[in-house]
Write a protein that holds these residues in place. Structure first.
Motif, PDB file in Angstrom:
ATOM      1  N   CYS A  68       0.826  -1.276  -0.020  1.00 40.32           N
ATOM      2  CA  CYS A  68       0.049   0.144  -0.010  1.00 40.32           C
ATOM      3  C   CYS A  68       0.729   1.264  -0.102  1.00 40.32           C
ATOM      4  CB  CYS A  68      -0.925   0.045   1.157  1.00 40.32           C
ATOM      5  SG  CYS A  68      -0.512   0.652   2.718  1.00 40.32           S
ATOM      6  N   TRP A  69       2.194   1.061  -0.195  1.00 36.34           N
ATOM      7  CA  TRP A  69       3.056   2.300  -0.494  1.00 36.34           C
ATOM      8  C   TRP A  69       2.838   2.865  -1.515  1.00 36.34           C
ATOM      9  CZ3 TRP A  69       6.827   2.221  -4.066  1.00 36.34           C
ATOM     10  CH2 TRP A  69       7.139   0.993  -4.825  1.00 36.34           C
ATOM     11  N   TYR A  71       0.124   4.203  -4.657  1.00 34.72           N
ATOM     12  CA  TYR A  71      -1.112   4.531  -4.895  1.00 34.72           C
ATOM     13  C   TYR A  71      -2.064   3.470  -5.453  1.00 34.72           C
ATOM     14  CZ  TYR A  71      -0.254   9.342  -3.754  1.00 34.72           C
ATOM     15  OH  TYR A  71       0.424  10.529  -2.987  1.00 34.72           O
ATOM     16  N   TYR A 130     -28.659  14.399   1.943  1.00 36.12           N
ATOM     17  CA  TYR A 130     -27.549  15.058   2.650  1.00 36.12           C
ATOM     18  C   TYR A 130     -26.812  15.804   1.173  1.00 36.12           C
ATOM     19  CZ  TYR A 130     -23.030  15.329   4.997  1.00 36.12           C
ATOM     20  OH  TYR A 130     -21.707  15.525   5.394  1.00 36.12           O
ATOM     21  N   HIS A 131     -26.322  15.121   0.589  1.00 38.88           N
ATOM     22  CA  HIS A 131     -25.600  15.503  -0.518  1.00 38.88           C
ATOM     23  C   HIS A 131     -26.542  16.627  -1.329  1.00 38.88           C
ATOM     24  CE1 HIS A 131     -22.232  12.991   0.433  1.00 38.88           C
ATOM     25  NE2 HIS A 131     -22.787  11.540  -0.111  1.00 38.88           N
ATOM     26  N   ARG A 238     -14.726   0.133   1.198  1.00 37.91           N
ATOM     27  CA  ARG A 238     -15.142   1.156   0.367  1.00 37.91           C
ATOM     28  C   ARG A 238     -15.125   1.231  -1.317  1.00 37.91           C
ATOM     29  NH1 ARG A 238     -18.587   4.052   1.828  1.00 37.91           N
ATOM     30  NH2 ARG A 238     -19.213   1.872   1.712  1.00 37.91           N
ATOM     31  N   ASN A 257     -11.866  12.539  -7.380  1.00 34.80           N
ATOM     32  CA  ASN A 257     -10.715  12.380  -6.727  1.00 34.80           C
ATOM     33  C   ASN A 257     -10.050  11.068  -7.502  1.00 34.80           C
ATOM     34  OD1 ASN A 257      -8.481  12.362  -4.965  1.00 34.80           O
ATOM     35  ND2 ASN A 257      -9.532  11.892  -3.258  1.00 34.80           N
TER      36      ASN A 257
ATOM     37  N   PRO B  98      -9.689  11.023   2.983  1.00 34.42           N
ATOM     38  CA  PRO B  98      -9.194  10.228   2.180  1.00 34.42           C
ATOM     39  C   PRO B  98      -7.831  10.631   1.324  1.00 34.42           C
ATOM     40  CG  PRO B  98     -11.019  10.747   1.033  1.00 34.42           C
ATOM     41  CD  PRO B  98     -10.830  11.572   2.533  1.00 34.42           C
ATOM     42  N   ASP B 101      -5.609  14.999  -1.417  1.00 34.71           N
ATOM     43  CA  ASP B 101      -6.369  15.297  -2.414  1.00 34.71           C
ATOM     44  C   ASP B 101      -8.005  15.291  -2.162  1.00 34.71           C
ATOM     45  OD1 ASP B 101      -3.946  15.303  -3.863  1.00 34.71           O
ATOM     46  OD2 ASP B 101      -4.775  13.390  -4.927  1.00 34.71           O
ATOM     47  N   GLY B 102      -8.329  14.317  -1.158  1.00 31.73           N
ATOM     48  CA  GLY B 102      -9.772  14.436  -0.875  1.00 31.73           C
ATOM     49  C   GLY B 102     -10.192  15.570   0.205  1.00 31.73           C
ATOM     50  N   GLU B 105     -10.221  18.833  -2.044  1.00 32.05           N
ATOM     51  CA  GLU B 105     -11.491  18.729  -2.513  1.00 32.05           C
ATOM     52  C   GLU B 105     -12.616  19.441  -1.590  1.00 32.05           C
ATOM     53  OE1 GLU B 105     -13.776  15.258  -4.149  1.00 32.05           O
ATOM     54  OE2 GLU B 105     -15.302  16.725  -4.368  1.00 32.05           O
ATOM     55  N   ARG B 109     -14.621  22.937  -1.905  1.00 31.14           N
ATOM     56  CA  ARG B 109     -16.024  23.090  -2.022  1.00 31.14           C
ATOM     57  C   ARG B 109     -16.488  24.120  -1.150  1.00 31.14           C
ATOM     58  NH1 ARG B 109     -20.000  17.664  -0.871  1.00 31.14           N
ATOM     59  NH2 ARG B 109     -21.938  19.034  -0.608  1.00 31.14           N
ATOM     60  N   TYR B 130      -7.238  21.630 -10.074  1.00 34.65           N
ATOM     61  CA  TYR B 130      -8.192  21.051 -10.673  1.00 34.65           C
ATOM     62  C   TYR B 130      -9.232  21.223  -9.669  1.00 34.65           C
ATOM     63  CZ  TYR B 130     -10.648  16.208 -11.449  1.00 34.65           C
ATOM     64  OH  TYR B 130     -11.113  15.131 -11.456  1.00 34.65           O
ATOM     65  N   HIS B 131      -9.016  20.988  -8.478  1.00 36.00           N
ATOM     66  CA  HIS B 131     -10.465  21.125  -7.736  1.00 36.00           C
ATOM     67  C   HIS B 131     -11.079  22.317  -7.698  1.00 36.00           C
ATOM     68  CE1 HIS B 131     -10.160  17.045  -6.219  1.00 36.00           C
ATOM     69  NE2 HIS B 131      -9.147  17.246  -5.411  1.00 36.00           N
ATOM     70  N   ALA B 235       0.465   5.470   0.809  1.00 37.95           N
ATOM     71  CA  ALA B 235      -0.364   6.230  -0.299  1.00 37.95           C
ATOM     72  C   ALA B 235      -1.401   5.550  -0.688  1.00 37.95           C
ATOM     73  CB  ALA B 235       0.833   6.707  -1.618  1.00 37.95           C
ATOM     74  N   ARG B 238      -4.804   5.811   1.511  1.00 39.85           N
ATOM     75  CA  ARG B 238      -5.592   7.084   1.555  1.00 39.85           C
ATOM     76  C   ARG B 238      -6.172   7.531   3.067  1.00 39.85           C
ATOM     77  NH1 ARG B 238      -5.048  10.055  -2.061  1.00 39.85           N
ATOM     78  NH2 ARG B 238      -3.157   9.478  -0.986  1.00 39.85           N
ATOM     79  N   PHE B 252     -16.371  20.970   7.784  1.00 42.24           N
ATOM     80  CA  PHE B 252     -15.945  19.630   6.858  1.00 42.24           C
ATOM     81  C   PHE B 252     -17.037  18.746   7.167  1.00 42.24           C
ATOM     82  CE2 PHE B 252     -11.703  19.742   4.801  1.00 42.24           C
ATOM     83  CZ  PHE B 252     -11.301  20.849   5.092  1.00 42.24           C
ATOM     84  N   VAL B 255     -20.354  18.521   5.132  1.00 42.64           N
ATOM     85  CA  VAL B 255     -20.512  18.136   3.487  1.00 42.64           C
ATOM     86  C   VAL B 255     -19.724  16.727   3.264  1.00 42.64           C
ATOM     87  CG1 VAL B 255     -20.573  20.412   2.878  1.00 42.64           C
ATOM     88  CG2 VAL B 255     -18.366  19.446   2.959  1.00 42.64           C
ATOM     89  N   ARG B 256     -18.777  16.269   4.290  1.00 43.23           N
ATOM     90  CA  ARG B 256     -18.103  15.264   3.765  1.00 43.23           C
ATOM     91  C   ARG B 256     -18.722  14.051   3.874  1.00 43.23           C
ATOM     92  NH1 ARG B 256     -15.695  11.993   8.032  1.00 43.23           N
ATOM     93  NH2 ARG B 256     -16.553  12.680  10.074  1.00 43.23           N
ATOM     94  N   ASN B 257     -18.191  12.902   2.949  1.00 44.90           N
ATOM     95  CA  ASN B 257     -18.774  11.508   3.091  1.00 44.90           C
ATOM     96  C   ASN B 257     -18.249  10.863   4.494  1.00 44.90           C
ATOM     97  OD1 ASN B 257     -19.535   9.212   2.330  1.00 44.90           O
ATOM     98  ND2 ASN B 257     -17.979   8.762   0.585  1.00 44.90           N
ATOM     99  N   HIS B 258     -19.248  10.925   5.399  1.00 46.71           N
ATOM    100  CA  HIS B 258     -18.987  10.354   6.670  1.00 46.71           C
ATOM    101  C   HIS B 258     -18.676   9.038   6.818  1.00 46.71           C
ATOM    102  CE1 HIS B 258     -20.079  13.953   9.193  1.00 46.71           C
ATOM    103  NE2 HIS B 258     -20.582  14.335   7.999  1.00 46.71           N
ATOM    104  N   MET B 261     -14.098   6.520   4.898  1.00 47.23           N
ATOM    105  CA  MET B 261     -12.724   5.959   5.021  1.00 47.23           C
ATOM    106  C   MET B 261     -12.778   4.600   5.205  1.00 47.23           C
ATOM    107  SD  MET B 261     -10.714   8.647   5.396  1.00 47.23           S
ATOM    108  CE  MET B 261      -9.322   7.771   6.167  1.00 47.23           C
TER     109      MET B 261
END
Lengths: 382, 382
Positions: A68-69, A71, A130-131, A238, A257, B98, B101-102, B105, B109, B130-131, B235, B238, B252, B255-258, B261
């Motif tokens: 997992c080092w 991506y 929620y979204h 996930r 992402n 995550p 990057d996440g 984003e 937002r 990008y974001h 990496a 995440r 956060f 809005v975040r995806n609770h 993870m």
């Protein structure tokens, strides 16, 4: 359910972000455990699969841990290729994301802006709401009919309000009920111009045959969402995916992402997909557990709603206050369950199918919980 | 770098989503491997840590694989508690997400809407851009000064355009240079009213002492982003986190995806955090690899830019066309590297620190790649 936060007045936030409520769709069981100081003995509230992931998937994830080092592949190529082969569609018609929740967020981001009308059922999946709220959309709801989401009313409401999105889960969560493939296909065919049907099929792998309309990625009117969280028993990894027209799927690539997927999860999901024997075994175990839950309900004089999912929603025979008292009393007995949040669905508790040990714990706890609830609030005939 | 997609005209998309470019910040090495049909022998392009995660973290993740039928704790409580203790701050001042990057984003937002001015350096982290573009923000850039991001110019530009966000990475990516804690602290103190400094400290664990200003979560002017992807070698799991004022961090949660993870990643990150011996060992290995890379550059008559990170950016001595030819030739030799995308930074290639085997592969491949590049495009003195 909500989590309290101090209000956060901050000029740096967008006006939308500044006015969003501090409400979250679900409080996790771990939060409840920390609040009570006692771990749950049976985790039956989040429709996780206590039957576990495929042993092949576990092995693949164990082996992947040291790597997992690196991506994960931002294209989730191998997993998408396997899914495309399974469904006989093109890879450009599938996007993989961090669970259906994450994909719903991206879909809403792509389609909803302030004031965009969106239609769903009152009491349906709160994370979708929620979204939508999080992107400033306006929710319009129709009621369930006989504990089923109501396709005709959803379509009619969408037409009335000029909706951009219609949400339906088939099988439904939180009621566990299901429409036939023909009913859903008819719904797709009546989606108004410019509107998109969001067909959440998180539980379809557990519904048996005849409930999923044929996949037709030429049809721009529908996007379908599926997951490794339920039948495949990998909620904590996930991995979800969306299937739709290539033009819509490619839009995900413009905002998602790209390096957001866990490499371990990608590898695990691929192994899980290939282990069809395990899936068949889980389906049989879930069917048995449903029967157990029907019987437990009956033994307690309650009505279980026939389920096409890995949970059974049980009518506690009174109102939401009573069902909430049952839920709280079950928590005191160490059993985590959830319940619908909108009347009249909230007369029920929602219990996840699980291995025999957990089903026995529930069978022992439910009579006590019902007695405690009757003691506390009485029982109002519904 | 970009990925081509058919344009997706679809009335269901928001106007913003419909006009976004089909450009992605980075193409993954796997995509390149599929295109060439040959796996890379040395993966030195994404600043992943070939020294791997802590053995304790690997063990924890292996053990957690079978339990991934359960969702991760939506609050990432245990990990946040450990981080809060490490930094002596409150848990409400940390959000786990995550990867950076996440988190970027979600931060964009929360703060950027159509036309919001945002300031960064020309050639800095493209995923941030990008974001910002993805939420309709307007990017304003200033140039690097002597291969360093330029705090004074960033602040001045933010003041000039009324920016909501200023982005700086310290240490910097893609150049590997670093400012002192005092310089960054001065930058924080000059952030204009209503503007937020986004301080990306992805590589701070590798910079040595004296580069991170003290953490002060009472200061509303800065949010700091850190990760388990670099020094911690995770990496592909995440896990990143943001530290800031509680009012901003709580946003956060709105809005975040609770449930976004990975449970395996949460458990792995906690174990990694506790294994401070491993971190010290990786730091020493990275320092050695930096020396190796300086030497390889020198042996080839090239100038390595002194690095505070787990990569070394090497000036190829000419322009972007030449550096791209070197990069392509390295790819043909089985070595994956990346390069900055904006002149004059793009005279360089960016090479990740890695174990001796990979460093030797690079030492062998670079002279051939330089010769091939000179053959192909000639060498323009810069």
């Amino acid at each position: 359910m909500s989590k309290d936060h101090a209000p956060a007045p901050d000029t740096r936030l967008t006006p939308l972000a500044a006015r969003l409520p501090a409400t979250v769709p679900f409080v996790g069981p771990e939060t409840q455990e920390r609040q009570t100081g006692t771990p749950f003995k049976a985790r039956l509230g989040a429709n996780e699969s206590g039957f576990g992931p495929s042993p092949d998937a576990i092995r693949a994830m164990r082996n992947a841990a040291k790597d997992c080092w690196m991506y994960g592949d931002p294209e989730s190529h191998d997993l998408r290729a396997a899914l495309a082969a399974k469904f006989d569609i093109g890879m450009e018609e599938i996007v993989v994301g961090p669970g259906i929740d994450g994909l719903l967020e991206t879909l809403v981001r792509l389609t909803v802006t302030e004031g965009t009308p969106v239609v769903t059922s009152a009491g349906a999946y709160p994370t979708f709401n929620y979204h939508v709220t999080g992107y400033g959309g306006t929710l319009h709801t129709v009621n369930y009919t006989a504990d089923h989401e109501d396709p005709d009313h959803l379509i009619a409401k969408a037409r009335e309000v000029g909706a951009r999105l219609i949400f339906i889960a088939n099988p439904d969560n939180p009621m566990g009920t299901c429409h036939t493939a023909a009913t859903i296909q008819h719904m797709i065919q009546t989606v108004p111009e410019g509107c998109l049907l969001v067909l959440d099929e998180a539980y379809i792998d557990l519904a048996g045959d005849g409930f999923a309309p044929p996949i037709n990625t030429h049809d721009k009117r529908v996007i379908r969402l599926r997951t490794f969280s339920k039948a495949y028993g990998m909620a904590g990894a996930r991995v979800g995916y969306a299937i739709g027209h290539a033009a819509l799927i490619s839009a995900f690539d413009r905002v998602r992402n790209h390096f957001g997927m866990s490499r371990i999860a990608q590898i695990g999901a691929l192994a899980a997909l290939e282990d069809t024997d395990w899936l068949a075994k889980v389906r049989a175990q879930v069917e048995q557990a449903r029967e157990d839950l029907y019987e437990i309900a009956e033994d307690n004089g309650l009505l279980a709603i026939p389920s096409a999912t890995n949970f059974v929603t049980i009518d506690c025979g009174a109102d939401g206050v009573f069902a909430k008292a049952v839920l709280d009393a079950l928590r005191d007995e160490g059993v985590f369950v959830r319940m619908p949040m909108v009347a009249p669905l909230d007369r029920c508790i929602r219990v996840t199918c699980a291995p025999p040990r957990e089903m026995k714990l529930l069978a022992r706890a439910l009579p006590k919980a019902l007695a405690a609830a009757r003691e506390q609030v009485g029982e109002t005939p519904s």
